[in-house]
Design an enzyme around this catalytic site. Structure first.
Site, short mmCIF file in Angstrom:
data_model
loop_
_atom_site.label_atom_id
_atom_site.label_comp_id
_atom_site.label_asym_id
_atom_site.label_seq_id
_atom_site.Cartn_x
_atom_site.Cartn_y
_atom_site.Cartn_z
N GLY A 232 0.83 -1.20 0.00
CA GLY A 232 0.00 0.00 0.00
C GLY A 232 0.85 1.24 0.00
O GLY A 232 0.57 2.21 -0.71
N ALA A 233 1.92 1.21 0.81
CA ALA A 233 2.79 2.37 0.91
C ALA A 233 4.06 1.98 1.65
O ALA A 233 4.18 0.88 2.20
CB ALA A 233 2.08 3.51 1.64
N GLU B 118 7.31 3.90 4.20
CA GLU B 118 7.52 5.10 5.01
C GLU B 118 8.96 5.62 5.01
O GLU B 118 9.44 6.12 6.02
CB GLU B 118 7.09 4.82 6.46
CG GLU B 118 8.03 3.92 7.27
CD GLU B 118 7.75 2.44 7.10
OE1 GLU B 118 8.27 1.65 7.90
OE2 GLU B 118 6.99 2.08 6.19
N HIS C 231 -0.93 6.68 8.46
CA HIS C 231 -0.06 5.59 8.92
C HIS C 231 1.39 5.85 8.53
O HIS C 231 2.30 5.76 9.37
CB HIS C 231 -0.55 4.27 8.32
CG HIS C 231 0.28 3.08 8.71
ND1 HIS C 231 -0.05 2.27 9.77
CD2 HIS C 231 1.43 2.56 8.18
CE1 HIS C 231 0.85 1.30 9.89
NE2 HIS C 231 1.75 1.46 8.93
N GLU C 232 1.62 6.16 7.26
CA GLU C 232 3.00 6.36 6.81
C GLU C 232 3.60 7.61 7.45
O GLU C 232 4.80 7.63 7.78
CB GLU C 232 3.06 6.46 5.28
CG GLU C 232 2.46 5.26 4.56
CD GLU C 232 2.96 3.91 5.06
OE1 GLU C 232 4.14 3.81 5.47
OE2 GLU C 232 2.17 2.95 5.04
N GLU D 82 5.04 -1.65 13.47
CA GLU D 82 3.79 -1.71 12.70
C GLU D 82 2.57 -1.73 13.61
O GLU D 82 1.57 -1.06 13.34
CB GLU D 82 3.80 -2.92 11.76
CG GLU D 82 4.83 -2.84 10.65
CD GLU D 82 4.65 -1.63 9.73
OE1 GLU D 82 3.58 -0.97 9.80
OE2 GLU D 82 5.57 -1.35 8.95
#
Length: 625
Positions: A28-29, A31, A64-65, A87
């Site tokens: 999804g991504a 960081e 989140h990121e 996480e």
């Protein structure tokens, strides 16, 4: 950024926050410090091309990121075995953020649905592992629901045990002690032990032991007004049923049969294999509402009658337990319909009518009440009860009950649907999104009784993707969507993200007898691209979740998925390894299906030069059988 400053006291430490969107991205991504990388589906949005759910998901993923800047970057992991710390803590932070931005009760229900469907399944199958595994062959295979979502639940339980002020003090101590460090779970735990002045050795089993605790509740009622509540916990995972007891925080309250609370909410900590709670001075026997707010990620067995659950559904002051009472009612009803041929329960249908017409309830909450467990969850419930699940019978039961619900509500559907209209320009805010969510849920039922008239009208006039997808879904699910589907594809053929939705809907809403043929047809579509993870997941991810379509008795579903996973593995082993987990539940089905799934797995395992990612997952699944 403002929320993180106000809630956690964490400011961003750079002058620029860079992001990049990538169409072909497995995750999804990501960081990276100062440069967050996103799958384009997780950052690009407009009212015309994105649903309310997309907007909420994008908001949460970006949060989140960003939150990883402190819990992942400034404080990072000493080694891969600490992955569930960074996480789990960051997922918990993004869950808090979404709860504050939108509806906290609805968010909690949504998180529980995700956890039960994905993480409980992991714990119950051959891929069970603790949030902190003791070893691994390929770390990519441990970006799992257990690491992320269960990791977040562990942080949430610590928050419950500590309370708001102590939780904040412990996090402040963690940030102060370890800013710039590569930290461990032990470092994090030590901060809580220091502030709470307690030993968390037993609590740490949540990180180191696999499995979902099963908590069984029994009650003794004495006519002198004394209720004794007995609690027992068991944990079975990885072939063992003798795992030591966990620390399980449980919020509970007592509800009168008139729906009024007779005892304020309490917190009880179950830290042994068994314990009891005694309440005295009661005028009448109350109904126990326990694990309120889904305090702990457990499987709860509680001997409540359907009448008691109906009272909780109608009156419990805890939104989660109110929803869960309805969820248990519908789950048990579906199981009885499969095993005994039980007709739809009028008491359940009446309770749904009362709830959906209750204008004091959040529309998004009412939409959740109208939803059913997935067919895979029904299969797991049947398996847990000692039955061999029949995917075709489960599909029929779901369809039958949905139709009965539509008929039972039909005199009210049109007015309920009209009441959820949203005026003015589109906005993805929580109130408007909640109304559209309930409107789409009602539209799915309405389409069953008006032959698609209202859904067709909405499809033709919708000015946002939430309504257009809602109308198309209602039409496809009820067999009226051929023209709308073709029109949708023609309208959006040049937008990859919207077409991912179209591909997924064709599979997810197909009749089971047609699913394999539809997947084969879509895989030959000019816009299908094996190399694009989003497009592959749209088709084959949806296929693996279509229980009755995937688990065809002739094994054609297993053969088809195996064919495409073998093709994908040299190109994208990470996605292959994730999708192959569709086979992880093969032990629950009949011997013929088990044999066909094993044959498909054996064929994948025998593929020359199979990636380490995929080989590890296939080997673990096969070893369980």
């Amino acid at each position: 950024m403002t929320w993180d400053e106000q809630t956690y006291g964490r400011e961003y430490d750079l002058d620029i926050f860079n992001i990049v969107a990538v169409d072909d991205f497995n995750m999804g991504a990501m960081e990276n410090k100062g440069l967050n990388i996103f799958n384009s589906s997780c950052v690009l949005a407009s009212p015309e091309t994105s649903t309310d759910a997309d907007f909420e998901r994008i908001e949460a993923i970006i949060a989140h990121e960003y939150f990883h800047n402190w819990t992942g970057n400034r404080i990072t992991c000493r080694d891969w075995f600490q992955l569930c710390l960074k996480e789990g803590l960051t997922v918990y932070r993004d869950q808090q953020f979404t709860s504050d931005m939108r509806s906290a009760p609805v968010k909690r229900i949504d998180d529980a649905i995700t956890l039960r469907a994905a993480q409980f399944r992991e714990d119950a199958g051959p891929l069970a592992h603790p949030p902190r595994p003791s070893s691994f062959s390929e770390i990519n295979n441990f970006y799992t629901s257990t690491v992320y979502e269960k990791g977040a639940e562990i942080i949430g339980m610590l928050h419950t045990l500590a309370g708001d002020a102590v939780y904040k003090a412990a996090l402040d101590l963690y940030f102060d002690r370890h800013d710039g460090d590569a930290a461990t779970i032990e470092n994090f735990r030590a901060c809580f032990e220091a502030v709470m002045d307690t030993d968390l050795t037993q609590f740490a089993r949540w990180w180191t032991d696999p499995g979902t605790p099963h908590v069984t509740v029994t009650e003794d009622w004495n006519d002198n007004g004394t209720l004794t509540i007995h609690l027992a916990q068991t944990i079975r995972a990885a072939g063992r049923d003798d795992w030591p007891a966990r620390v399980i925080p449980l919020r509970y309250a007592l509800i009168g049969r008139d729906g009024c609370k007779v005892q304020a909410e309490q917190l009880f900590v179950l830290d042994a294999s068994g314990a009891s709670i005694t309440v005295t001075g009661l005028a009448d026997r109350p109904i126990l509402s326990i694990n309120r707010g889904f305090t702990a990620p457990i499987i709860l067995t509680q001997p409540l009658s359907n009448a008691d659950r109906a009272i909780l559904l109608g009156h419990d002051s805890d939104p989660f337990n109110r929803w869960d009472a309805g969820r248990v009612l519908v789950s048990e009803l579906l199981c009885r319909m499969v095993t005994d041929g039980t007709p739809p329960d009028t008491a359940y249908l009446d309770a749904m009518l009362t709830a959906v017409r209750d204008n004091t309830l959040d529309p998004a909450f009412r939409a959740f009440l109208l939803s059913f467990p997935s067919q895979g969850e029904t299969a797991q419930s049947l398996h847990s009860a000692g039955h061999v699940p029949d995917p075709d019978a489960i599909h029929l039961a779901h369809q039958t009950l949905k139709h009965a619900l539509a008929l039972h509500l039909q005199d009210h559907l049109a007015s309920l649907y009209a009441a959820m209209s949203v005026s003015g320009p589109y906005s993805p805010d929580a109130i408007s999104a909640g109304k559209r969510s309930l409107a789409n849920a009602i539209l799915g039922l309405l389409t069953r009784v008006d032959a698609g008239k209202q859904a067709t009208a909405l499809f033709e006039t919708a000015d946002n993707m939430t309504q257009q997808i809602g109308a198309l879904s209602a039409l496809l699910w009820n067999g009226h969507g051929e023209k709308a589907s073709a029109d949708f594809a023609a309208q959006w053929r040049d937008d990859r993200l919207v077409m991912d939705k179209w591909f997924g809907l064709q599979v997810a809403l197909s009749a089971p007898e047609n699913t394999v043929a539809i997947v084969k047809k879509l895989s030959q579509h000019p816009d299908f691209n094996l190399k694009n993870p989003n497009r592959f997941r749209a088709v084959f991810g949806a296929f693996s979740r279509h229980a009755a379509g995937f688990h065809r008795a002739d094994g054609s579903g297993y053969e088809l998925l195996a064919d495409w996973l073998i093709k994908l593995d040299p190109i994208n082993p990470q996605t292959t390894a994730r999708v192959v987990t569709a086979f992880d539940s093969f032990r629950r089905y009949d011997t013929d299906r088990q044999a066909k799934m094993r044959a498909a797995l054996d064929r994948i395992a025998a593929t020359p030069n199979l990636s380490r990612d995929t080989m590890e997952m296939v080997t673990r699944i096969l070893a369980s059988g």
